[in-house]
Design a protein around this motif. Structure first.
Motif, PDB file in Angstrom:
ATOM      1  N   VAL A  94      34.650  20.738  38.693  1.00  0.00           N
ATOM      2  CA  VAL A  94      33.789  19.829  39.451  1.00  0.00           C
ATOM      3  C   VAL A  94      34.558  19.254  40.642  1.00  0.00           C
ATOM      4  N   ALA A  95      35.804  18.850  40.418  1.00  0.00           N
ATOM      5  CA  ALA A  95      36.609  18.288  41.504  1.00  0.00           C
ATOM      6  C   ALA A  95      36.800  19.301  42.634  1.00  0.00           C
ATOM      7  N   ILE A  96      37.004  20.558  42.288  1.00  0.00           N
ATOM      8  CA  ILE A  96      37.171  21.596  43.303  1.00  0.00           C
ATOM      9  C   ILE A  96      35.861  21.816  44.063  1.00  0.00           C
ATOM     10  N   LEU A  97      34.742  21.883  43.341  1.00  0.00           N
ATOM     11  CA  LEU A  97      33.437  22.066  43.988  1.00  0.00           C
ATOM     12  C   LEU A  97      33.108  20.894  44.920  1.00  0.00           C
ATOM     13  N   VAL A  98      33.408  19.681  44.469  1.00  0.00           N
ATOM     14  CA  VAL A  98      33.145  18.505  45.294  1.00  0.00           C
ATOM     15  C   VAL A  98      34.057  18.511  46.522  1.00  0.00           C
ATOM     16  N   ALA A  99      35.300  18.943  46.356  1.00  0.00           N
ATOM     17  CA  ALA A  99      36.225  19.031  47.500  1.00  0.00           C
ATOM     18  C   ALA A  99      35.704  20.028  48.540  1.00  0.00           C
ATOM     19  N   ILE A 100      35.216  21.156  48.077  1.00  0.00           N
ATOM     20  CA  ILE A 100      34.644  22.153  48.998  1.00  0.00           C
ATOM     21  C   ILE A 100      33.420  21.579  49.708  1.00  0.00           C
ATOM     22  N   ASP A 101      32.549  20.915  48.942  1.00  0.00           N
ATOM     23  CA  ASP A 101      31.358  20.303  49.535  1.00  0.00           C
ATOM     24  C   ASP A 101      31.722  19.202  50.526  1.00  0.00           C
ATOM     25  N   LEU A 102      32.766  18.431  50.228  1.00  0.00           N
ATOM     26  CA  LEU A 102      33.177  17.369  51.143  1.00  0.00           C
ATOM     27  C   LEU A 102      33.679  17.960  52.456  1.00  0.00           C
ATOM     28  N   ALA A 103      34.460  19.004  52.356  1.00  0.00           N
ATOM     29  CA  ALA A 103      34.940  19.665  53.571  1.00  0.00           C
ATOM     30  C   ALA A 103      33.759  20.166  54.407  1.00  0.00           C
ATOM     31  N   LYS A 104      32.819  20.828  53.768  1.00  0.00           N
ATOM     32  CA  LYS A 104      31.655  21.363  54.485  1.00  0.00           C
ATOM     33  C   LYS A 104      30.781  20.241  55.042  1.00  0.00           C
ATOM     34  N   SER A 105      30.703  19.108  54.334  1.00  0.00           N
ATOM     35  CA  SER A 105      29.892  17.987  54.800  1.00  0.00           C
ATOM     36  C   SER A 105      30.431  17.389  56.088  1.00  0.00           C
ATOM     37  N   PHE A 106      31.705  17.611  56.351  1.00  0.00           N
ATOM     38  CA  PHE A 106      32.312  17.121  57.584  1.00  0.00           C
ATOM     39  C   PHE A 106      32.600  18.251  58.567  1.00  0.00           C
ATOM     40  N   GLY A 107      31.919  19.384  58.373  1.00  0.00           N
ATOM     41  CA  GLY A 107      32.026  20.489  59.316  1.00  0.00           C
ATOM     42  C   GLY A 107      33.309  21.287  59.213  1.00  0.00           C
ATOM     43  N   LYS A 108      34.007  21.160  58.112  1.00  0.00           N
ATOM     44  CA  LYS A 108      35.249  21.907  57.909  1.00  0.00           C
ATOM     45  C   LYS A 108      34.947  23.135  57.047  1.00  0.00           C
ATOM     46  N   THR A 109      35.891  24.057  57.010  1.00  0.00           N
ATOM     47  CA  THR A 109      35.714  25.246  56.186  1.00  0.00           C
ATOM     48  C   THR A 109      36.051  24.933  54.735  1.00  0.00           C
ATOM     49  N   ALA A 110      35.638  25.821  53.860  1.00  0.00           N
ATOM     50  CA  ALA A 110      35.956  25.658  52.436  1.00  0.00           C
ATOM     51  C   ALA A 110      37.465  25.688  52.224  1.00  0.00           C
ATOM     52  N   GLY A 111      38.189  26.382  53.084  1.00  0.00           N
ATOM     53  CA  GLY A 111      39.643  26.424  52.981  1.00  0.00           C
ATOM     54  C   GLY A 111      40.282  25.058  53.185  1.00  0.00           C
ATOM     55  N   TYR A 112      39.609  24.186  53.914  1.00  0.00           N
ATOM     56  CA  TYR A 112      40.100  22.818  54.120  1.00  0.00           C
ATOM     57  C   TYR A 112      40.172  22.071  52.798  1.00  0.00           C
ATOM     58  N   ALA A 113      39.353  22.495  51.827  1.00  0.00           N
ATOM     59  CA  ALA A 113      39.336  21.845  50.519  1.00  0.00           C
ATOM     60  C   ALA A 113      40.685  21.939  49.828  1.00  0.00           C
ATOM     61  N   ILE A 114      41.489  22.925  50.181  1.00  0.00           N
ATOM     62  CA  ILE A 114      42.826  23.029  49.599  1.00  0.00           C
ATOM     63  C   ILE A 114      43.629  21.776  49.925  1.00  0.00           C
ATOM     64  N   LEU A 115      43.424  21.228  51.107  1.00  0.00           N
ATOM     65  CA  LEU A 115      44.113  19.991  51.467  1.00  0.00           C
ATOM     66  C   LEU A 115      43.686  18.835  50.568  1.00  0.00           C
ATOM     67  N   PHE A 116      42.404  18.826  50.173  1.00  0.00           N
ATOM     68  CA  PHE A 116      41.940  17.787  49.254  1.00  0.00           C
ATOM     69  C   PHE A 116      42.576  17.957  47.878  1.00  0.00           C
ATOM     70  N   ILE A 117      42.711  19.194  47.446  1.00  0.00           N
ATOM     71  CA  ILE A 117      43.287  19.452  46.132  1.00  0.00           C
ATOM     72  C   ILE A 117      44.725  18.944  46.081  1.00  0.00           C
ATOM     73  N   PHE A 118      45.446  19.068  47.200  1.00  0.00           N
ATOM     74  CA  PHE A 118      46.807  18.549  47.263  1.00  0.00           C
ATOM     75  C   PHE A 118      46.853  17.118  47.798  1.00  0.00           C
ATOM     76  N   ALA A 119      45.711  16.489  47.922  1.00  0.00           N
ATOM     77  CA  ALA A 119      45.531  15.078  48.257  1.00  0.00           C
ATOM     78  C   ALA A 119      45.831  14.710  49.705  1.00  0.00           C
ATOM     79  N   VAL A 120      46.348  15.583  50.516  1.00  0.00           N
ATOM     80  CA  VAL A 120      46.653  15.220  51.900  1.00  0.00           C
ATOM     81  C   VAL A 120      45.421  15.287  52.796  1.00  0.00           C
ATOM     82  N   GLY A 121      44.369  15.925  52.338  1.00  0.00           N
ATOM     83  CA  GLY A 121      43.169  16.088  53.151  1.00  0.00           C
ATOM     84  C   GLY A 121      42.386  14.805  53.359  1.00  0.00           C
ATOM     85  N   TYR A 122      42.436  13.890  52.384  1.00  0.00           N
ATOM     86  CA  TYR A 122      41.657  12.656  52.498  1.00  0.00           C
ATOM     87  C   TYR A 122      42.115  11.786  53.666  1.00  0.00           C
ATOM     88  N   PRO A 123      43.420  11.499  53.783  1.00  0.00           N
ATOM     89  CA  PRO A 123      43.844  10.723  54.956  1.00  0.00           C
ATOM     90  C   PRO A 123      43.618  11.473  56.272  1.00  0.00           C
TER      91      PRO A 123
END
Length: 122
Positions: free
Chosen positions: A76-105
């Motif tokens: 679920v966390a991975i799916l939500v990270a992918i959706d969050l990236a897409k919700s802000f116009g980023k690619t699904a690959g950007y979700a990797i940054l969320f998984i490593f926590a640096v994407g949020y800042p």
């Protein structure tokens, strides 16, 4: 006796670093929620912040329960990270940054605009 005072200072340093990281992430979520038109203060309310995050990405609120199921919560966390990236116009690959926590800042302090929920509400 001096040995224990050194470990006390180390503990204080660890605590300060931990608190600084916690404040950074709370502020990051606050900014992300505001960009998405949600109240920023939701970032400081446990569980409610996950509910608001699910609203931002367009997932149904009942998904909050899935966060409490071991192993399922990771998916679920991975799916939500992918959706969050897409919700802000980023690619699904950007979700990797969320998984490593640096994407949020990065997302919070960038000029990324909220494009709307990426997932379809069920």
């Amino acid at each position: 006796m001096e040995e224990s005072s050194g470990s006390g200072i180390g503990g204080i340093i660890v605590l300060i670093v931990y608190l600084a990281i916690a404040v950074l992430f709370i502020y990051s979520f606050w900014k992300i929620f505001e960009k998405a038109g949600k109240p920023g203060w939701a970032a400081i309310i446990p569980f409610y912040n996950l509910y608001v995050l699910l609203e931002v990405v367009g997932r149904p609120g009942w998904w909050l329960l899935l966060y409490f199921i071991p192993c399922v919560n990771l998916v679920v966390a991975i799916l939500v990270a992918i959706d969050l990236a897409k919700s802000f116009g980023k690619t699904a690959g950007y979700a990797i940054l969320f998984i490593f926590a640096v994407g949020y800042p990065i997302l919070a302090f960038s000029d990324a605009k909220y494009a709307g929920p990426a997932a379809k509400s069920a």
